[in-house]
Every structure is written in structure tokens, then in C-alpha cells.
Motif scaffolding. Structure first.
Motif, PDB file in Angstrom:
ATOM      1  N   GLY A  35       0.787  -1.218   0.000  1.00  0.00           N
ATOM      2  CA  GLY A  35       0.000   0.000   0.000  1.00  0.00           C
ATOM      3  C   GLY A  35       0.818   1.266   0.000  1.00  0.00           C
ATOM      4  O   GLY A  35       0.270   2.345  -0.147  1.00  0.00           O
ATOM      5  N   GLU A  36       2.142   1.167   0.148  1.00  0.00           N
ATOM      6  CA  GLU A  36       2.953   2.371   0.253  1.00  0.00           C
ATOM      7  C   GLU A  36       3.372   2.932  -1.104  1.00  0.00           C
ATOM      8  O   GLU A  36       3.889   4.015  -1.200  1.00  0.00           O
ATOM      9  CB  GLU A  36       4.207   2.059   1.076  1.00  0.00           C
ATOM     10  CG  GLU A  36       3.893   1.642   2.520  1.00  0.00           C
ATOM     11  CD  GLU A  36       5.165   1.296   3.288  1.00  0.00           C
ATOM     12  OE1 GLU A  36       6.245   1.278   2.654  1.00  0.00           O
ATOM     13  OE2 GLU A  36       5.088   1.053   4.487  1.00  0.00           O
ATOM     14  N   GLN A  37       3.177   2.197  -2.188  1.00  0.00           N
ATOM     15  CA  GLN A  37       3.724   2.634  -3.455  1.00  0.00           C
ATOM     16  C   GLN A  37       2.727   3.467  -4.259  1.00  0.00           C
ATOM     17  O   GLN A  37       1.539   3.491  -3.988  1.00  0.00           O
ATOM     18  CB  GLN A  37       4.155   1.407  -4.274  1.00  0.00           C
ATOM     19  CG  GLN A  37       2.976   0.607  -4.813  1.00  0.00           C
ATOM     20  CD  GLN A  37       3.400  -0.770  -5.238  1.00  0.00           C
ATOM     21  OE1 GLN A  37       3.794  -1.576  -4.417  1.00  0.00           O
ATOM     22  NE2 GLN A  37       3.292  -1.041  -6.521  1.00  0.00           N
ATOM     23  N   ASP A  38       3.254   4.147  -5.283  1.00  0.00           N
ATOM     24  CA  ASP A  38       2.413   4.958  -6.154  1.00  0.00           C
ATOM     25  C   ASP A  38       1.566   4.066  -7.052  1.00  0.00           C
ATOM     26  O   ASP A  38       1.954   2.955  -7.396  1.00  0.00           O
ATOM     27  CB  ASP A  38       3.294   5.857  -7.019  1.00  0.00           C
ATOM     28  CG  ASP A  38       4.069   6.866  -6.185  1.00  0.00           C
ATOM     29  OD1 ASP A  38       3.583   7.209  -5.093  1.00  0.00           O
ATOM     30  OD2 ASP A  38       5.156   7.284  -6.626  1.00  0.00           O
ATOM     31  N   SER A  39       0.447   4.618  -7.484  1.00  0.00           N
ATOM     32  CA  SER A  39      -0.457   3.847  -8.335  1.00  0.00           C
ATOM     33  C   SER A  39       0.096   3.648  -9.735  1.00  0.00           C
ATOM     34  O   SER A  39      -0.419   2.829 -10.487  1.00  0.00           O
ATOM     35  CB  SER A  39      -1.816   4.540  -8.402  1.00  0.00           C
ATOM     36  OG  SER A  39      -1.669   5.846  -8.947  1.00  0.00           O
ATOM     37  N   ASP A  40       1.128   4.405 -10.092  1.00  0.00           N
ATOM     38  CA  ASP A  40       1.727   4.249 -11.418  1.00  0.00           C
ATOM     39  C   ASP A  40       3.116   3.628 -11.332  1.00  0.00           C
ATOM     40  O   ASP A  40       3.962   3.830 -12.192  1.00  0.00           O
ATOM     41  CB  ASP A  40       1.796   5.591 -12.139  1.00  0.00           C
ATOM     42  CG  ASP A  40       2.637   6.617 -11.399  1.00  0.00           C
ATOM     43  OD1 ASP A  40       3.023   6.344 -10.243  1.00  0.00           O
ATOM     44  OD2 ASP A  40       2.905   7.688 -11.972  1.00  0.00           O
ATOM     45  N   THR A  41       3.360   2.867 -10.262  1.00  0.00           N
ATOM     46  CA  THR A  41       4.630   2.176 -10.078  1.00  0.00           C
ATOM     47  C   THR A  41       4.379   0.685  -9.900  1.00  0.00           C
ATOM     48  O   THR A  41       3.546   0.279  -9.092  1.00  0.00           O
ATOM     49  CB  THR A  41       5.384   2.715  -8.850  1.00  0.00           C
ATOM     50  OG1 THR A  41       5.660   4.100  -9.033  1.00  0.00           O
ATOM     51  CG2 THR A  41       6.690   1.958  -8.646  1.00  0.00           C
ATOM     52  N   LEU A  42       5.104  -0.125 -10.666  1.00  0.00           N
ATOM     53  CA  LEU A  42       5.051  -1.574 -10.525  1.00  0.00           C
ATOM     54  C   LEU A  42       6.306  -2.026  -9.783  1.00  0.00           C
ATOM     55  O   LEU A  42       7.420  -1.835 -10.267  1.00  0.00           O
ATOM     56  CB  LEU A  42       5.001  -2.242 -11.900  1.00  0.00           C
ATOM     57  CG  LEU A  42       5.090  -3.770 -11.894  1.00  0.00           C
ATOM     58  CD1 LEU A  42       3.755  -4.380 -11.459  1.00  0.00           C
ATOM     59  CD2 LEU A  42       5.496  -4.304 -13.269  1.00  0.00           C
ATOM     60  N   VAL A  43       6.119  -2.595  -8.615  1.00  0.00           N
ATOM     61  CA  VAL A  43       7.250  -3.136  -7.863  1.00  0.00           C
ATOM     62  C   VAL A  43       7.425  -4.601  -8.271  1.00  0.00           C
ATOM     63  O   VAL A  43       6.525  -5.417  -8.099  1.00  0.00           O
ATOM     64  CB  VAL A  43       7.033  -3.017  -6.345  1.00  0.00           C
ATOM     65  CG1 VAL A  43       8.181  -3.691  -5.591  1.00  0.00           C
ATOM     66  CG2 VAL A  43       6.943  -1.552  -5.947  1.00  0.00           C
ATOM     67  N   LEU A  44       8.594  -4.904  -8.806  1.00  0.00           N
ATOM     68  CA  LEU A  44       8.873  -6.211  -9.401  1.00  0.00           C
ATOM     69  C   LEU A  44      10.081  -6.846  -8.728  1.00  0.00           C
ATOM     70  O   LEU A  44      11.126  -6.209  -8.601  1.00  0.00           O
ATOM     71  CB  LEU A  44       9.148  -6.024 -10.907  1.00  0.00           C
ATOM     72  CG  LEU A  44       9.692  -7.219 -11.685  1.00  0.00           C
ATOM     73  CD1 LEU A  44       8.659  -8.323 -11.771  1.00  0.00           C
ATOM     74  CD2 LEU A  44      10.136  -6.775 -13.089  1.00  0.00           C
ATOM     75  N   TRP A  45       9.928  -8.091  -8.319  1.00  0.00           N
ATOM     76  CA  TRP A  45      11.039  -8.857  -7.748  1.00  0.00           C
ATOM     77  C   TRP A  45      11.284 -10.104  -8.586  1.00  0.00           C
ATOM     78  O   TRP A  45      10.342 -10.810  -8.959  1.00  0.00           O
ATOM     79  CB  TRP A  45      10.730  -9.325  -6.320  1.00  0.00           C
ATOM     80  CG  TRP A  45      10.607  -8.251  -5.291  1.00  0.00           C
ATOM     81  CD1 TRP A  45      10.794  -6.911  -5.438  1.00  0.00           C
ATOM     82  CD2 TRP A  45      10.252  -8.447  -3.915  1.00  0.00           C
ATOM     83  NE1 TRP A  45      10.589  -6.252  -4.251  1.00  0.00           N
ATOM     84  CE2 TRP A  45      10.254  -7.170  -3.288  1.00  0.00           C
ATOM     85  CE3 TRP A  45       9.951  -9.559  -3.145  1.00  0.00           C
ATOM     86  CZ2 TRP A  45       9.949  -6.993  -1.944  1.00  0.00           C
ATOM     87  CZ3 TRP A  45       9.643  -9.393  -1.799  1.00  0.00           C
ATOM     88  CH2 TRP A  45       9.648  -8.119  -1.203  1.00  0.00           C
ATOM     89  N   HIS A  46      12.551 -10.389  -8.897  1.00  0.00           N
ATOM     90  CA  HIS A  46      12.909 -11.712  -9.404  1.00  0.00           C
ATOM     91  C   HIS A  46      14.346 -11.997  -9.042  1.00  0.00           C
ATOM     92  O   HIS A  46      15.081 -11.119  -8.594  1.00  0.00           O
ATOM     93  CB  HIS A  46      12.644 -11.843 -10.914  1.00  0.00           C
ATOM     94  CG  HIS A  46      13.582 -11.099 -11.822  1.00  0.00           C
ATOM     95  ND1 HIS A  46      14.915 -11.414 -11.954  1.00  0.00           N
ATOM     96  CD2 HIS A  46      13.373 -10.059 -12.685  1.00  0.00           C
ATOM     97  CE1 HIS A  46      15.481 -10.619 -12.842  1.00  0.00           C
ATOM     98  NE2 HIS A  46      14.570  -9.769 -13.302  1.00  0.00           N
ATOM     99  N   TYR A  47      14.744 -13.258  -9.217  1.00  0.00           N
ATOM    100  CA  TYR A  47      16.082 -13.659  -8.785  1.00  0.00           C
ATOM    101  C   TYR A  47      16.919 -14.251  -9.919  1.00  0.00           C
ATOM    102  O   TYR A  47      17.833 -15.044  -9.690  1.00  0.00           O
ATOM    103  CB  TYR A  47      16.011 -14.650  -7.623  1.00  0.00           C
ATOM    104  CG  TYR A  47      15.001 -15.769  -7.742  1.00  0.00           C
ATOM    105  CD1 TYR A  47      15.231 -16.890  -8.519  1.00  0.00           C
ATOM    106  CD2 TYR A  47      13.798 -15.693  -7.050  1.00  0.00           C
ATOM    107  CE1 TYR A  47      14.320 -17.903  -8.612  1.00  0.00           C
ATOM    108  CE2 TYR A  47      12.862 -16.711  -7.136  1.00  0.00           C
ATOM    109  CZ  TYR A  47      13.131 -17.824  -7.905  1.00  0.00           C
ATOM    110  OH  TYR A  47      12.195 -18.841  -7.985  1.00  0.00           O
TER     111      TYR A  47
END
Length: 436
Positions: A35-47
Motif C-alpha cells: 500500500g505504500e507505493q504509487d499507483s503508477d509504479t510496478l514493484v517487481l522482484w525476481h532472482y
């Protein structure tokens, strides 16, 4: 069966205890999410490592996504161990990313699905048509039951690459010995005998880690059918651990050792040593996975080589690759779905395919590298036979270590095949009791 490296661990289902424990405080080092991120930001994780086929493809997908949507991708490369050991803790908080790569299988993605930590994405699958891009055996690892058993009816992830185990051949060593690449199992045995006769141990193998267990399972698959795989992997019926499939596998593995097809010290050899032995030209044959393919292209440059499916069987170890999963607490699920869809496009799939990976929805005309064409054609042949049969350690948490230990006992002469199978069966039954 999973290697004990990062690329290996992703094929194993042994980390369920770590999932629950949440040992590392990954959320403390996260740059955002939930819930802390902007609505136009995609937070992406991979390894994936930056030089891997998948990372190269996904980097291009990020550029396309940002251009087409106007949104920003906040990419955070996490180690496999970080994500695996803290998923249940982080995903249950506002530090969850919008999209992340996660290991497929009952004890990993299935566990998250059963606890409600990752979202049911069935509506997105229908909207974007991803189900039409994925073969049935690839879909198995993306769909789970309410109890977290793969092969269910609900979509919890999307794979955009695949993997499988086949047989690598050093063609220069074959030519020097006057041998042809075998197309039947009898020819395979004849080739092994011929190399032994000239003083060469033919099979690069490793009993301290996953390769020996993969060969054992492949031998069982050579005597099995799809129903046996569904019983073993999906718990549809009880597995007979004194039956013809596992009996043949354990007895034949011991026969391979006695015949000199495998080195006598195999129990102490690790996967890296076996792979390097093939790269160095010490061994003419290596039964292992497509995850070696890119490395062999880069390093096995002193001789010509090829990879084919295990001879005269329709069932092969393999599965989809890891899954894109969307955390239930993700702030921007719609952006996550848009990004997934871009990774399924032919141009992104082609990047995977032309860099030693195995795409699941590529246009064959887009694959220009001859080695990659060969790899993908072999994989597609396995898919056409509905042959992907997953990995032997998947059914139960901790079963990877059991398989390694029991097969070490077999090849060192500590126990006979019947005892090995009985011990494997006891551990399997205990580990799968809650699912059956």
C-alpha cells in the motif's frame, strides 16, 4: 530434483519450512511495495542473474512496459534464498511487491496459494488468453487446489519459460569412438558398453546432489505411464514402492554402477563437478537439465555437442519454469497483469529462446540461433507427447535430501534396491499424508 545452487534450488520443493519460518527480515531492506507505493509504479522482484536468458528478456519487457503504460517499474533483484525464506512474512504485509518470480510446486507456490498470500489470477488468465498459450503439462504447475496441490482448477501463476532433462552428447567423442548418437534405449546401452570397452566412463554423474536422482527418476519414467506420474506427483492413487517402476529404476542404477557406466566414487560427486566434467571432455554423456544449455554454449566450445530427450520414452523430467505470482496484498495488480502479458509476447519469448532459454510461446521463426532451435525443438517434442513429468523430490517437503541419501546408500553398497525403495516409500508416505 533440484541442484543446490540458486538455479537449482528453484527446482526444488524442499524449502517449505523456511517459507513458514520467515528467517530474514526482507521487508526491512525492501524499497517499497504494498500500500505504500504509487499507483503508477510496478514493484517487481525476481532472482534471475543479469546475464540469464530470462533476465535479458524481462529487461526488454520492462522497457516496453514503461513506454506503453507510462508507469515506472521499480525492480529489485532478490536472491532466491531471500524470497524463499521470507515469503510468508513479507507477503502478509504492506511490503509485498506487485509481481514476483516464485518457485513452482506444492510446497512453494502451492503453499502460498493455500494460505491466501498470492492472488487467484483466473480472471486475468481468461482476459489475456494465457491458458491458450500454455500446454497442459505447463498449466499443471500454475494451477492449484485449495489445499495447495498443483494440477487444481485455480490459476495462481503464469510461467513464461520451461525446463526439462535430456541427454547431452559430446559428438567429437562419439565420432572418435566410431559411434552414433543413440535413438533407442538398446542403442544407448550399446554406446555405454562401447565407451567402457575403450576405458572411458561414459556418464557424467553426481550422487552428492541432484543428477543421480534425476537419472533414477528418468529410469522409473521409462517404465511408467501418465497415470503413474499423476499418482506420484498429484496423489491420485497410492504409489507402489515395490512396483515395477521404482524397482526397475533402483536395480538398473545399480547395474549402471556395476557395469562401469558411472564412476565408482559417484556418491561424493557434486553437480558442478559432473557438469564441468562434460565441459572438459572427460565424459561423453551427461543426463541433466536444459538449465545447463546456455552455459555449455558459452563454455563447451572445444567440441561439438547436442542434446536430445532420453531415448525411447515419452516421459521426461521437466516442468514449466518458475511462476509470475501476484501477491494478494499487491497495490497494483492490473499493472502486474499487463507486465505478465508483455513477457508472453513473441518478441520477448524470442529473447529467451535465442539466449539459451526455453520459451513457452515463441514463434519458431523468431529463433535464429541453431543451438537454441535444437533445444526448443526437443522441448516442443516433449510437450507434444504430454511428456513433462516434473521432478522426483516435488511431492513432499524434504524429499530431495531423502532421495540423495538413499541413493548414496544404494551406490555405496550400504543397502540393496529393495531396502532403498522401502526407505524412499516410507519418507514419501509420511511427507504426503496430509495431501492424500
Amino acid at each position: 530434483m533440484a541442484p543446490i545452487t540458486r538455479s537449482t534450488a528453484r527446482r526444488s520443493s524442499t524449502a517449505v519450512a523456511a517459507l513458514s519460518a520467515g528467517v530474514l527480515a526482507l521487508s526491512a531492506c525492501s524499497g517499497g511495495g504494498g500500500g505504500e507505493q504509487d499507483s503508477d509504479t510496478l514493484v517487481l522482484w525476481h532472482y534471475e542473474g543479469p546475464d540469464s536468458a530470462m533476465a535479458k528478456a524481462w529487461d526488454e519487457a520492462i522497457a516496453i512496459f514503461e513506454e506503453e503504460t507510462g508507469a515506472t517499474v521499480e525492480f529489485e533483484e532478490k536472491s532466491f534464498e531471500q524470497i524463499q525464506s521470507t515469503a510468508s512474512q513479507v507477503l502478509d504485509s504492506n511490503a509485498a511487491p506487485d509481481l514476483m518470480e516464485f518457485n513452482k510446486g506444492n510446497a512453494t507456490a502451492g503453499f502460498l496459494a493455500s494460505t491466501g498470500l498470492i492472488a487467484d489470477i483466473s480472471d486475468a488468465v481468461a482476459e489475456y488468453g494465457w491458458d491458450e498459450m500454455l500446454a497442459p503439462s505447463l498449466q499443471t504447475t500454475a494451477k492449484y487446489t485449495p489445499e495447495g496441490v498443483m494440477g487444481g482448477d485455480t490459476w495462481y501463476g503464469i510461467p513464461n519459460y520451461g525446463e526439462f532433462v535430456g541427454v547431452y552428447h559430446n559428438l567429437d567423442m562419439f565420432e572418435a569412438a566410431g559411434l552414433e548418437v543413440p535413438t533407442t534405449y538398446d542403442e544407448f546401452i550399446d554406446v555405454l558398453d562401447a565407451f567402457v570397452a575403450e576405458g572411458t566412463t561414459p556418464l557424467a554423474e553426481a550422487g552428492a546432489e541432484y543428477p543421480l536422482g534425476q537419472l533414477w527418476y528418468q529410469l522409473a519414467l521409462s517404465q511408467a505411464d501418465r497415470q503413474w506420474v499423476d499418482d506420484y506427483q498429484l496423489y491420485e492413487n497410492a504409489v507402489d514402492w515395490a512396483g515395477p517402476e521404482v524397482t526397475y529404476a533402483s536395480e538398473t542404477l545399480l547395474d549402471y554402477l556395476d557395469a562401469g557406466y558411472i564412476a565408482s566414487d559417484v556418491s561424493s560427486v557434486k553437480a558442478e563437478d559432473a557438469g564441468v566434467g562434460f565441459i572438459n571432455g572427460t565424459y561423453p554423456i551427461f543426463v541433466s537439465g536444459s538449465w545447463w544449455y546456455g552455459r555449455f554454449i558459452a563454455e563447451a566450445t572445444d567440441f561439438d555437442w547436442t542434446m536430445q530427450a532420453f531415448p525411447e520414452t515419452t516421459l521426461s523430467l521437466g516442468s514449466s519454469g518458475n511462476l509470475w505470482v501476484v501477491p494478494e496484498n499487491a497495490a497494483n495488480k492490473d499493472l502486474a497483469y499487463e507486465f505478465i502479458d508483455i513477457t508472453m509476447r513473441p518478441e520477448i519469448q524470442a529473447i529467451i529462446g535465442n539466449n539459451g532459454g526455453v520459451p513457452v510461446a515463441a514463434d519458431p521463426a523468431d529463433i535464429t540461433d541453431p543451438k537454441s532451435q535444437e533445444l526448443i525443438a526437443t522441448f516442443n517434442g516433449v510437450l507434444d507427447d504430454d511428456g513433462l513429468s516434473f521432478y522426483p523430490d516435488w511431492p513432499a517437503p524434504g524429499f530431495y535430501d531423502v532421495i540423495v541419501q538413499q541413493l548414496q546408500g544404494l551406490v555405496t553398497g550400504v543397502q540393496d534396491p529393495a531396502t532403498t525403495n522401502a526407505n524412499l516409500g516410507s519418507a514419501y508416505d509420511e511427507g504426503t499424508a496430509e495431501f492424500r
